[in-house]
Design a protein around this motif. Structure first.
Motif, short mmCIF file in Angstrom:
data_model
loop_
_atom_site.label_atom_id
_atom_site.label_comp_id
_atom_site.label_asym_id
_atom_site.label_seq_id
_atom_site.Cartn_x
_atom_site.Cartn_y
_atom_site.Cartn_z
N UNK A 1 8.64 -6.10 0.06
CA UNK A 1 7.93 -4.88 -0.28
C UNK A 1 6.43 -5.16 -0.38
N UNK A 2 5.69 -4.16 -0.80
CA UNK A 2 4.24 -4.32 -0.93
C UNK A 2 3.92 -5.48 -1.87
N UNK B 1 -3.29 10.00 -4.21
CA UNK B 1 -4.06 8.83 -4.65
C UNK B 1 -4.85 8.30 -3.47
N UNK B 2 -6.15 8.57 -3.41
CA UNK B 2 -6.93 8.08 -2.27
C UNK B 2 -7.17 6.58 -2.35
N UNK B 3 -7.28 5.95 -1.19
CA UNK B 3 -7.60 4.52 -1.13
C UNK B 3 -9.01 4.38 -0.58
N UNK B 4 -9.78 3.48 -1.16
CA UNK B 4 -11.10 3.21 -0.60
C UNK B 4 -10.91 2.47 0.71
N UNK B 5 -11.65 2.88 1.76
CA UNK B 5 -11.49 2.14 3.00
C UNK B 5 -12.35 0.88 2.99
N UNK C 1 -7.98 -6.15 -6.49
CA UNK C 1 -7.11 -5.69 -7.58
C UNK C 1 -7.17 -4.17 -7.69
N UNK C 2 -8.38 -3.59 -7.52
CA UNK C 2 -8.51 -2.13 -7.61
C UNK C 2 -7.71 -1.47 -6.49
N UNK C 3 -7.82 -2.03 -5.27
CA UNK C 3 -7.09 -1.44 -4.14
C UNK C 3 -5.59 -1.56 -4.36
N UNK C 4 -5.19 -2.72 -4.86
CA UNK C 4 -3.76 -2.90 -5.10
C UNK C 4 -3.25 -1.97 -6.18
N UNK C 5 -4.10 -1.77 -7.21
CA UNK C 5 -3.68 -0.85 -8.28
C UNK C 5 -3.50 0.55 -7.72
N UNK C 6 -4.41 0.97 -6.82
CA UNK C 6 -4.27 2.30 -6.22
C UNK C 6 -3.00 2.39 -5.39
N UNK C 7 -2.71 1.31 -4.65
CA UNK C 7 -1.49 1.33 -3.83
C UNK C 7 -0.25 1.33 -4.72
N UNK C 8 -0.34 0.61 -5.84
CA UNK C 8 0.80 0.61 -6.76
C UNK C 8 1.00 2.00 -7.36
N UNK C 9 -0.13 2.71 -7.61
CA UNK C 9 0.00 4.09 -8.11
C UNK C 9 0.66 4.96 -7.06
N UNK C 10 0.29 4.75 -5.78
CA UNK C 10 0.94 5.51 -4.70
C UNK C 10 2.44 5.24 -4.69
N UNK D 1 -1.59 1.38 2.81
CA UNK D 1 -0.42 0.99 2.04
C UNK D 1 0.79 0.91 2.98
N UNK D 2 1.28 -0.31 3.25
CA UNK D 2 2.37 -0.44 4.24
C UNK D 2 3.65 0.27 3.83
N UNK D 3 3.87 0.40 2.51
CA UNK D 3 5.10 1.07 2.09
C UNK D 3 5.05 2.56 2.41
N UNK D 4 3.84 3.10 2.51
CA UNK D 4 3.73 4.51 2.89
C UNK D 4 3.82 4.66 4.41
N UNK D 5 3.37 3.64 5.14
CA UNK D 5 3.43 3.73 6.60
C UNK D 5 4.86 3.53 7.10
N UNK D 6 5.65 2.79 6.32
CA UNK D 6 7.01 2.42 6.76
C UNK D 6 7.88 3.62 7.16
N UNK D 7 8.02 4.66 6.33
CA UNK D 7 8.89 5.76 6.76
C UNK D 7 8.28 6.61 7.85
N UNK D 8 6.98 6.52 8.09
CA UNK D 8 6.34 7.38 9.08
C UNK D 8 5.72 8.59 8.40
#
Lengths: 419, 479
Positions: free
Chosen positions: B377-378, B267-271, B341-350, A121-128
């Motif tokens: 932004x993301x 919120x874990x992300x699948x690699x 979509x699932x990965x993006x949803x997880x990142x949106x939750x983060x 997630x780039x938004x999490x990487x942004x602040x470090x």
């Protein structure tokens, strides 16, 4: 000793000092816990590779076993590589959040695969990251400032300085004593949680000592800055403002300026250009005589040249040969790209000699093996593994040996070692 | 002249006499100027580079010789994410995401070559942009200039003198607020002028620009008020300075990082390895085009034969291999979309997690407001990825359809020496394929995405005003 104990009592009576020390210890512990849990996540992800891989390869084996074609095996098999975090990685996560630590490769053109990234997630990487390196480099100096800005001026403002100077073992020796005490306490607030974490993670003693020494040196630097500023004999509040400005400059502003300067002074032949050139070279093979491709390949790899000539139908040895030709055709660009990355990294390290904040960050990343050098070493290991993969599949393809289910188990495995 | 004005003028005169304050202010203006110029040059350099690469890639695609359409599916195409004009103000995650993507059949590649992997470790210290200067550095300078506005008067006893002379509490506070507000205005002006200049580039939108301007104005106003509040609340200037610096450190330096770490732990992300293996597994469950006995493709083949009223694929009016390619691409693509979509949803939750922590830190709220309005932004990256996938799918299916229609099945399965020539279709088809054009979102969408962040900053502003009211009422009362 009695004098020190007395000073300690005095210091612990100040609410600000106690709060600052407790907060620094808490932040340091929190950063270590977060770092350790991140490293654990990375280890778990690496530990989960074999199961996923076994399932994936079993399916490929089912398919390939029908034709026993080594080319299909090479084309459809992805082989995992990974870069396990070092024991110290939890303290300075470095580039591990933006560079992949797991990458699967096929025996096809490597230059089209090796720059792939993983999901993040780039938004999490942004602040470090909030790791120990961050607490030490960014936050610890602020605590030094909080405890040192009124070391002398506070006493002067309270009207006690002359008395203190006149005392036996007062004056300079008193300030030295007080400074040493504050410094040791700050260092302990960082070092004790770190030592616990390092023991838990079984970090080598040498690395632990190095980190502890770096932390001490960095705190000493800031205490030195504070001592210099106090020579101006300004009020406590002015000292604090001047020191905070110095922090702002050394930790936030100058590094960003240096980043702009380095990127401008050392332009990098963009990686995207490697990818574009590689694709042209690989796909051109479909439009030129196949013998040209093979000639070029055999010229560089005579060990395979006794192979039978190509027939009219598709043969994977030709396909893999032009992929390797493609890799070799961009080798110069790849070297230049890598040299560019290393030059930027070297410039940043050189900045570290002038900017302690950058120097400490670079040193910690080097010790934790999470810096660019570590990334490049991982790429080297991938490259050498990929060479073994090629040799393995070529052994079947160029001799037209059938590839059956048991041969999948003979494929090279990434060992993390350089072979 | 009103009392508040007089007090403000006095305060400003004090600041002007303070050499350190003036140096700090001068440095901030210089830094902002550098940031505007360098970030703008950087953005234009990147935009030009990407445009040039994109053009080269398009030209290369169009210049391909006569080919079998499936060769073009694998030749694929490179696309580059363009950078909007407001990215010069706040590049957001641009450096942290790959900006070039290789699009081909049956595979969804990652976006590669992000700046973060091409720059030195210094990039992790932050990037010098107008947004960074205003979010992080300007508040600290305001603190240095303003921590003493009220605390100094209290400490030195001059507050009482002022009040004895008939100045009301609100006049004192108002005057100080006015003075510091003016400083904030001067501090923010160069970046705002830069923003307006950037907005004159083609393609810049008014609404997001207004959102950015409103957000930063509210943010600086918030700090101005907070400084006056703390300065009026504590007894000594030093306490005000330490408390404000601590507040600044926690909200702008510590919380953004801590929030990111907590979010990634929560919120874990699948690699990529896990999702690739899962996609392959799902695909096998749906149907395996390599397996001649696969039930899905057997049924599919029968349905194609029935539709055309023939009994053998050789008798079909279309090339059956092309038809299978279309079906295969449809299946893989549906899986790609589901997993993306699932990965993006997880990142949106983060990100939602971070935004919740952002309730505690106006700096986090402002950052997400600023990136959302600038389209960096993301979500902005996601827009690029979505459009890239839609383009990839359309291009590959166009080529597959070409295989079905323009290449005869008999030629496609032949292996004689001349077969390769007969399988090829004319190069003119490649030029006819449309190029990738990123459709930038409209201003209302961008500005709308900035609203939650703006609401948080404004909420803080309201709270700070309430605190200011309390402090004003108690000013000088309890000493």
């Amino acid at each position: 000793m009695i004098l020190l104990a007395h000073e300690l009592r005095l210091l612990l009576r100040q609410r600000l000092s106690v709060m600052a020390l407790a907060l620094l210890a808490t932040l340091s512990a929190a950063s270590l816990i977060l770092g350790m849990s991140e490293v654990q996540r990375q280890r778990d992800a690496i530990a989960a590779i074999p199961a996923a891989q076994a399932e994936d390869i079993a399916a490929v084996a089912d398919y390939v076993d029908r034709t026993k074609d080594a080319g299909s095996a090479a084309y459809y098999s992805f082989h995992p590589t990974w870069d396990a975090p070092s024991a110290l990685a939890f303290a300075a996560l470095g580039m591990r959040d933006v560079s992949p630590y797991i990458l699967r490769v096929r025996a096809l053109g490597l230059e089209a695969q090796i720059y792939d990234g993983d999901t993040f997630n780039p938004e999490l990487a942004l602040p470090g990251r909030f790791d120990f390196a961050f607490v030490l480099v960014f936050l610890a100096p602020l605590f030094v400032i909080a405890l040192f800005h009124d070391l002398v001026s506070g006493e002067r403002e309270a009207g006690r300085q002359r008395t203190l100077d006149a005392l036996p073992r007062g004056g300079r020796s008193l300030w030295r004593r007080r400074s040493a005490l504050r410094l040791s306490l700050l260092w302990a607030a960082l070092a004790l949680p770190f030592m616990l974490a390092a023991a838990w993670e079984q970090v080598a003693v040498g690395a632990i000592l190095a980190v502890l020494a770096v932390a001490m040196a960095y705190l000493l630097f800031w205490a030195g800055v504070a001592a210099l500023v106090s020579r101006l004999r300004c009020s406590s509040v002015t000292n604090a403002a001047v020191l905070a400005s110095a922090w702002l400059l050394l930790v936030l502003i100058v590094p960003t300026l240096a980043n702009v300067a380095i990127n401008a002074a050392l332009p990098i032949d963009q990686g995207a250009e490697i990818a574009l050139a590689h694709r042209e070279e690989v796909n051109r093979a479909w439009d030129i005589p196949r013998e040209d491709t093979m000639r070029r390949f055999y010229a560089r790899h005579p060990e395979w040249s006794p192979s039978a000539p190509l027939g009219p139908e598709f043969h994977y040895k030709w396909y893999l040969a032009f992929h390797q030709n493609g890799d070799e055709s961009v080798a110069g660009r790849v070297r230049a790209y890598r040299a560019g990355l290393e030059a930027r990294d070297a410039a940043a390290r050189a900045t570290g000699w002038i900017l302690p904040s950058v120097g400490v960050q670079a040193l910690l990343m080097r010790l934790a093996q999470t810096d660019l050098a570590a990334q490049l070493r991982y790429q080297d290991r991938i490259r050498s593994f990929h060479r073994r993969l090629r040799t393995f599949y070529y052994g079947y393809l160029f001799t037209d040996r059938p590839f059956d289910r048991t041969d999948f188990d003979r494929a090279p495995r990434f060992g993390g070692d350089i072979s | 002249m009103s009392t508040a004005w007089l007090i403000a003028r006095d305060e400003l005169r004090m600041m002007v006499r303070n050499r350190l304050a003036m140096i700090g202010m001068g440095l901030l203006l210089l830094l902002t100027l550098t940031a505007v110029v360098s970030a703008w040059a950087h953005q234009r350099g990147i935009a030009e580079l990407r445009a040039r690469h994109a053009q080269a890639a398009e030209a290369a695609f169009d210049a391909q010789p006569d080919r079998h359409p499936h060769r073009m599916v694998h030749y694929g195409t490179f696309i580059f994410r363009p950078l909007g004009p407001l990215a010069a103000f706040d590049p957001g995650v641009d450096a942290f995401t790959g900006n070039s993507m290789f699009l081909e059949g049956h595979r969804q590649n990652t976006a590669n070559f992000g700046d973060v992997r091409q720059s030195s470790l210094l990039i992790r210290f932050g990037q010098l942009t107008p947004a960074f200067v205003l979010q992080v550095i300007a508040p600290l300078l305001l603190i240095f200039l303003g921590y003493g506005v009220l605390a100094r008067e209290t400490e030195q006893g001059t507050l009482r003198v002022l009040m004895l002379q008939g100045a009301r509490r609100w006049q004192v506070v108002g005057g100080k607020l006015l003075a510091l507000g003016l400083v904030a205005l001067i501090a923010g002006a160069p970046a705002m002028i830069g923003l307006v200049a950037m907005a004159r580039q083609p393609g810049a939108l008014t609404l997001p620009m207004l959102a950015i301007a409103a957000g930063y104005a509210a943010y600086l106003a918030l700090w101005t008020i907070l400084i006056v509040v703390v300065s009026g609340f504590v007894r000594r200037g030093r306490d005000a300075l330490l408390a404000l610096t601590a507040l600044w450190t926690v909200s702008t330096i510590l919380l953004p990082r801590a929030a990111a770490d907590l979010a990634s732990a929560a919120v874990p992300l699948a690699n990529r390895l896990q999702s690739d293996v899962a996609i392959a597994r799902d695909l096998r469950a749906m149907g395996d085009s390599h397996n001649p006995d696969d039930p899905h493709f057997a049924a599919f083949k029968q349905s194609v034969l029935d539709r055309h009223g023939v009994s053998r694929v050789e008798d079909l009016p279309l090339n059956y291999k092309g038809i299978v390619a279309i079906e295969g691409e449809r299946m893989t693509s549906s899986l790609f979309n589901r997993y993306a979509a699932a990965s993006h949803a997880a990142q949106a939750r983060q990100n939602a997690y971070v935004d919740r922590i952002g309730l505690l830190s106006p700096a986090i709220a402002l950052r997400s407001l600023s990136m959302a309005a600038a389209g960096t932004d993301l979500e902005g990256h996601r827009r690029f990825l979505d459009q890239a996938e839609a383009y990839r799918y359309a291009l590959v299916q166009r080529l597959n359809a070409m295989q079905a229609q323009a290449v005869r099945f008999a030629d496609d399965t032949a292996t004689d020496a001349d077969a390769d020539r007969r399988k090829r279709v004319s190069a003119s088809h490649w030029q006819a394929a449309p190029d990738f054009r990123f459709v930038a979102p409209d201003g209302a969408t961008l500005a709308g995405a900035a609203l939650p962040g703006l609401a948080v900053v404004l909420g803080w502003l309201v709270l700070a005003l309430a605190a200011l009211g309390l402090v004003t009422r108690r000013l000088g009362a309890r000493r």
